[in-house]
Design an enzyme around this catalytic site. Structure first.
Site, PDB file in Angstrom:
ATOM      1  N   HIS A 181      -2.452 -14.462 -13.030  1.00  0.00           N
ATOM      2  CA  HIS A 181      -3.404 -13.820 -12.124  1.00  0.00           C
ATOM      3  C   HIS A 181      -3.936 -14.887 -11.175  1.00  0.00           C
ATOM      4  O   HIS A 181      -3.963 -16.081 -11.498  1.00  0.00           O
ATOM      5  CB  HIS A 181      -4.564 -13.222 -12.905  1.00  0.00           C
ATOM      6  CG  HIS A 181      -4.211 -12.006 -13.696  1.00  0.00           C
ATOM      7  ND1 HIS A 181      -5.164 -11.109 -14.110  1.00  0.00           N
ATOM      8  CD2 HIS A 181      -3.026 -11.534 -14.142  1.00  0.00           C
ATOM      9  CE1 HIS A 181      -4.592 -10.130 -14.784  1.00  0.00           C
ATOM     10  NE2 HIS A 181      -3.287 -10.375 -14.827  1.00  0.00           N
ATOM     11  N   GLU A 231      -6.896 -15.745 -10.396  1.00  0.00           N
ATOM     12  CA  GLU A 231      -7.986 -16.545 -10.946  1.00  0.00           C
ATOM     13  C   GLU A 231      -7.476 -17.633 -11.882  1.00  0.00           C
ATOM     14  O   GLU A 231      -7.935 -18.775 -11.838  1.00  0.00           O
ATOM     15  CB  GLU A 231      -8.965 -15.666 -11.738  1.00  0.00           C
ATOM     16  CG  GLU A 231      -9.617 -14.570 -10.928  1.00  0.00           C
ATOM     17  CD  GLU A 231      -8.895 -13.226 -11.079  1.00  0.00           C
ATOM     18  OE1 GLU A 231      -7.660 -13.168 -10.867  1.00  0.00           O
ATOM     19  OE2 GLU A 231      -9.569 -12.242 -11.393  1.00  0.00           O
ATOM     20  N   CYS A 253     -10.529  -9.374 -14.566  1.00  0.00           N
ATOM     21  CA  CYS A 253     -10.192  -8.614 -15.775  1.00  0.00           C
ATOM     22  C   CYS A 253     -10.736  -9.371 -17.001  1.00  0.00           C
ATOM     23  O   CYS A 253     -11.235 -10.488 -16.868  1.00  0.00           O
ATOM     24  CB  CYS A 253      -8.674  -8.457 -15.878  1.00  0.00           C
ATOM     25  SG  CYS A 253      -7.812  -9.991 -16.309  1.00  0.00           S
ATOM     26  N   CYS A 312      -9.258 -12.980 -17.303  1.00  0.00           N
ATOM     27  CA  CYS A 312      -9.774 -13.907 -16.300  1.00  0.00           C
ATOM     28  C   CYS A 312     -11.256 -14.194 -16.519  1.00  0.00           C
ATOM     29  O   CYS A 312     -11.697 -15.332 -16.359  1.00  0.00           O
ATOM     30  CB  CYS A 312      -9.514 -13.356 -14.907  1.00  0.00           C
ATOM     31  SG  CYS A 312      -7.745 -13.283 -14.519  1.00  0.00           S
TER      32      CYS A 312
END
Length: 167
Positions: free
Chosen positions: A66, A68, A96, A99
């Protein structure tokens, strides 16, 4: 309406500038046929951007890639420390649970996000991992910075996918 502290104001020019950079990263993700989420990490100590990334799950065949997570890894390498205690994370979509957990582990004190995530949001929407008092670190969250632009990029991407008959 009460005046919010300038730093918590989603219209703060500093936030708008850096969310613009995160949106540019999201556009790169879309160009690579990745879900268009971008992230930027600013070091307040160095007064500069120390990481910028976008989703790379498809490209890397990695469910953890992701925006992040990739940005946190870059920032830790730039600072030569896993503690990102004097940094701000900008991300176009509410983090999410994975993260948000990484944000807590990295000790990031401020997270600024654009669009809310009704399916996986872990800062405000579904969970509140970033300010859960049971955890060893909490961070300030500023939501809704460039929210319409961030949400439009995501909804446009998924509309194109649906039109092409892809998930």
């Amino acid at each position: 309406m009460l005046d919010a502290h300038p730093f918590t104001d989603p219209e703060n020019p500093f936030h708008l500038h850096h969310m613009g950079m995160a949106l540019a990263e999201a556009a790169l993700a879309e160009d690579e046929d990745e879900v268009p989420v971008g992230a930027v990490i600013v070091s307040l100590e160095r007064q500069e951007v120390i990481a910028s990334a976008h989703n790379q799950r498809e490209q890397l065949c990695d469910p953890t890639a992701h925006a992040e997570i990739v940005a946190i890894t870059q920032a830790a390498a730039a600072l030569k420390s896993w503690r990102l205690e004097k940094c701000i994370l900008y991300v176009t979509l509410e983090p999410c649970p994975m993260c948000a957990g990484a944000i807590v582990q990295a000790r990031i004190p401020v997270v600024v996000y654009g669009a809310t995530d009704p399916k996986a949001g872990a800062c405000h929407t579904l969970y509140r991992i970033t300010d859960d008092p049971r955890l060893n670190h909490r961070c300030q969250v500023v939501a809704g910075v460039e929210a319409e632009r961030c949400a439009a990029m995501l909804s446009g991407f998924f509309a194109k996918k649906r039109a092409l008959g892809k998930k």
